[in-house]
Design a protein around this motif. Sequence first.
Motif, mmCIF file in Angstrom:
data_model
loop_
_atom_site.group_PDB
_atom_site.id
_atom_site.type_symbol
_atom_site.label_atom_id
_atom_site.label_comp_id
_atom_site.label_asym_id
_atom_site.label_seq_id
_atom_site.Cartn_x
_atom_site.Cartn_y
_atom_site.Cartn_z
ATOM 1 N N UNK B 143 0.827 -1.215 0.000
ATOM 2 C CA UNK B 143 0.000 0.000 0.000
ATOM 3 C C UNK B 143 0.854 1.255 0.000
ATOM 4 N N UNK B 158 -0.944 1.267 -10.583
ATOM 5 C CA UNK B 158 -1.333 0.751 -9.272
ATOM 6 C C UNK B 158 -1.952 -0.642 -9.415
ATOM 7 N N UNK B 159 -2.333 -1.004 -10.608
ATOM 8 C CA UNK B 159 -2.841 -2.354 -10.824
ATOM 9 C C UNK B 159 -1.862 -3.094 -11.725
ATOM 10 N N UNK B 253 -3.327 -10.245 -4.636
ATOM 11 C CA UNK B 253 -4.664 -9.699 -4.394
ATOM 12 C C UNK B 253 -4.627 -8.170 -4.400
ATOM 13 N N UNK B 254 -3.606 -7.608 -3.752
ATOM 14 C CA UNK B 254 -3.535 -6.156 -3.669
ATOM 15 C C UNK B 254 -3.316 -5.525 -5.044
ATOM 16 N N UNK B 256 -3.963 -6.948 -7.924
ATOM 17 C CA UNK B 256 -4.831 -7.564 -8.924
ATOM 18 C C UNK B 256 -4.001 -8.264 -9.992
#
Lengths: 532, 310
Positions: B143, B158-159, B253-254, B256
Amino acid sequence: MSDNENSTTTDRRIAGLSATRRAFLSGAATAAVGLAILPSFPSMVFAEAKSGGHARFAINDGAQTDALDPATWQSSFTQVVFGGTLCNALTELGVDGSAEPDLAESFSSSDDMKTWTFKLRSGLKFHDGKNVTSADVVASFKHHMGAESSSAAKAIVDAITDIKAADDLTVVFTLAGGNADFPYIVSDCHLAVFPAKPDGTIEWGKGIATGPYIIDDLQPGVSVKMKKNPAYHKPGKPYFDSVEFVNIIDVAARTNALMTGEIDYMVDADIKTLTLLERNPEVEISKVAGLRHFTFSMNTEVAPFNDPNVRQALKYAIDREDVVAKAFLGNAKAANDNPIAQQIAFATNPEPVHSYNIEKAKEYLAKAGLESLKVDLSVAETAFPNAIDAALLFKEHAAKAGIEINVVREPDDGYWDNVWMQKPFVGVDWLGKPTCDSLFTTVYASDGPWNDTHWKNARFDELLIAGRAEADPAKRKAIYAEMQQLLQDDGGALVIAYALFIDAMSKKIGHGPIGNMLQCDNFRMAERWWMA
Amino acid sequence: MGLATLFGVSIIIFAAIAVLPGDFAKVALGRSATPETVANFRHLLGLDQPALLRYMHWIGGVARGDFGLSFSSGTGTPRTVASIIGPRIANTLTLAAVTACVAVPLALGLGLLAAMYRNSLLDRVLNTATLICISFPEFFVAYVLMLFLAVKIPLFYSLARISPDMSSMEMLARMALPIVTLCFGIVAHMMRMTRATIIGLLASPYIEMARLKGVAPWKIILLHALPNAWAPIVAVIAFNLAYLIVGVVVVEVVFVYPGIGQSMVDAVKSRDIPVVQACALIFAATFVILNLLADVLAVASNPRLRQPAS
């Protein structure tokens, strides 16, 4: 049906739950005027829709097992992407909550409401250019029917005893009993129309249907890219040239993706960080009160809940406003022990309104012949978001009325198997349904499959049958008003609040009033929205 | 030996999943399911058979390389577990490989530097920095990196959504943040092990001898110390590589990233037991294989171990 199957450790929901906001429809065909809570601008002027652009929507419960088979659509991802964007059903839920013609251009019924005739629009085409005929509709319904069916929509089509194609564009349904809400039932996204194969089954595997967008690239659990269907049957729609649905389970990742402009819309904003998001001038927050509601349900066959006075005492012993403010951080609407949301046709607000009233609670306890009361309330985080906090607040409120509530924290895993319908007093998350009849039939009728309050009221059951086949709206209104009153006075469900759909989107997205039955503009945002 | 371990693990996996609360057919169908629908579905999945029989069936299939069908198979539309997790494994291996290519040389280099200049400022800075990195939980690092390197300063995506039609450069650009996050977690461990092993060796007589002969310090480390330090270093590298495949769940998961970690989370959520079992078994196999490889390399790097004991 109702409830939440979506679950992520980071999101408000927890792994191992059951169904996400599946919308199971059925309901009043008469126009319902919804009291939509529109996005937080009271005097919004909706801009002119225009064509073009590429929109990216982030949904949070896709899975790699997502399939195009309409019998398997359980998550909001499959229902929005496949149900609302790839496909159409005979009717659709309009923004005002009424059942509007979609693939069908008109529908009519016999006087007893048992036989329904739907006429398809002429010139309808599938994505591959084939004509849509009544045979496709029949096959699409049969896909969910039959004793062997394990379809998510089986309960919805169970009442259909026969479907016939009268001619190329006419389908005739025969029902087991009269049902004035049938046009609502067929708007359910599972009843999407796919091409029929010669053997009477449907061809869903190719992803060819009738909807506003055509699948370009399908990566289950990751993303679905779709392009505009140039031959769509609604003039001018859809507006985007292409759309993409992205699966982002983690709420922080979704929020960041919206902030960095990698997506244009996110479902389920995090209420804990909502204020930070609201400060961003590029972002619009949409809050819509839907049908989803949370209850503490009592088993009315078990002492002490078998005494209606005890039930009333408990209903007066909770400060719903306080629960909404503290447990739901203001993102819910206090309810009045009526599971029927105000935007549903024939909804009433039964009197007297149940508010926090210690005196009344004590009065009812006295009527039940009790000095004090001690009950166990079973909850888990999975029961509904922040259920444990809500239960602890209830404990505080009730203590002042001499009612001792012992909050039992149950494990999330297996909650819907081992606690719900098993323990006498439990927290429950209901998705809600768009009509009185469908909600009552499944949850509050004596023989309803999810009658978790085990409430058996002969008068209620009798009214249910009468109301279903009643053609006169005035009479129906009276019938449903009486039923809601019965539930509020005597039922076993303590309805705490209605949840809001809280989504965030880029200001670049334009939209009209947002539908308040199902999330994502009644699943149809890709068709209804545009790039401003 | 490795096979016996895996066999034991398979029993544990199966038993652990079997004792989980909740009925899978019911969970999979959601609360909307009527009892008869659930019964139909249970029969379809073979869940109404006794557990032992199901285990035999499963392990028999696995032995033949067949992981069975996913519970998401519809009637007439079989979906094999292999077809679901195959592409995901490829993605995870790609991420692991790229991360390893960055992290292993970096860790070795830093470890050797720290060993050479032990107790200097550089050594202390490196030690402190890596300790800090390793102490933060991954999701937090993820994060923070996302906040600073994607939201505040739009350097990276960010993805980490990748699709097969992307060029490899674009894939790398999108994978940058997950790679950095994973490096943060594993570089420290490998580096500290390298440093400790080398420093341990530097006290030994043969190094003393080399030093007295006047061999340059970097030569001593590279040519004299390192060859004898491989065994413990390789063991740590193997452990971390296994972690790259098994422990990426949070990072995937964070960000994706469509890897096997997400598969597992997905499958647990939707109670797709065959997929969960396959993932768990693959994770176990990863550990077994990499540890085996580390042992082999350790033996290969130590001439004394190559002789069978007489």
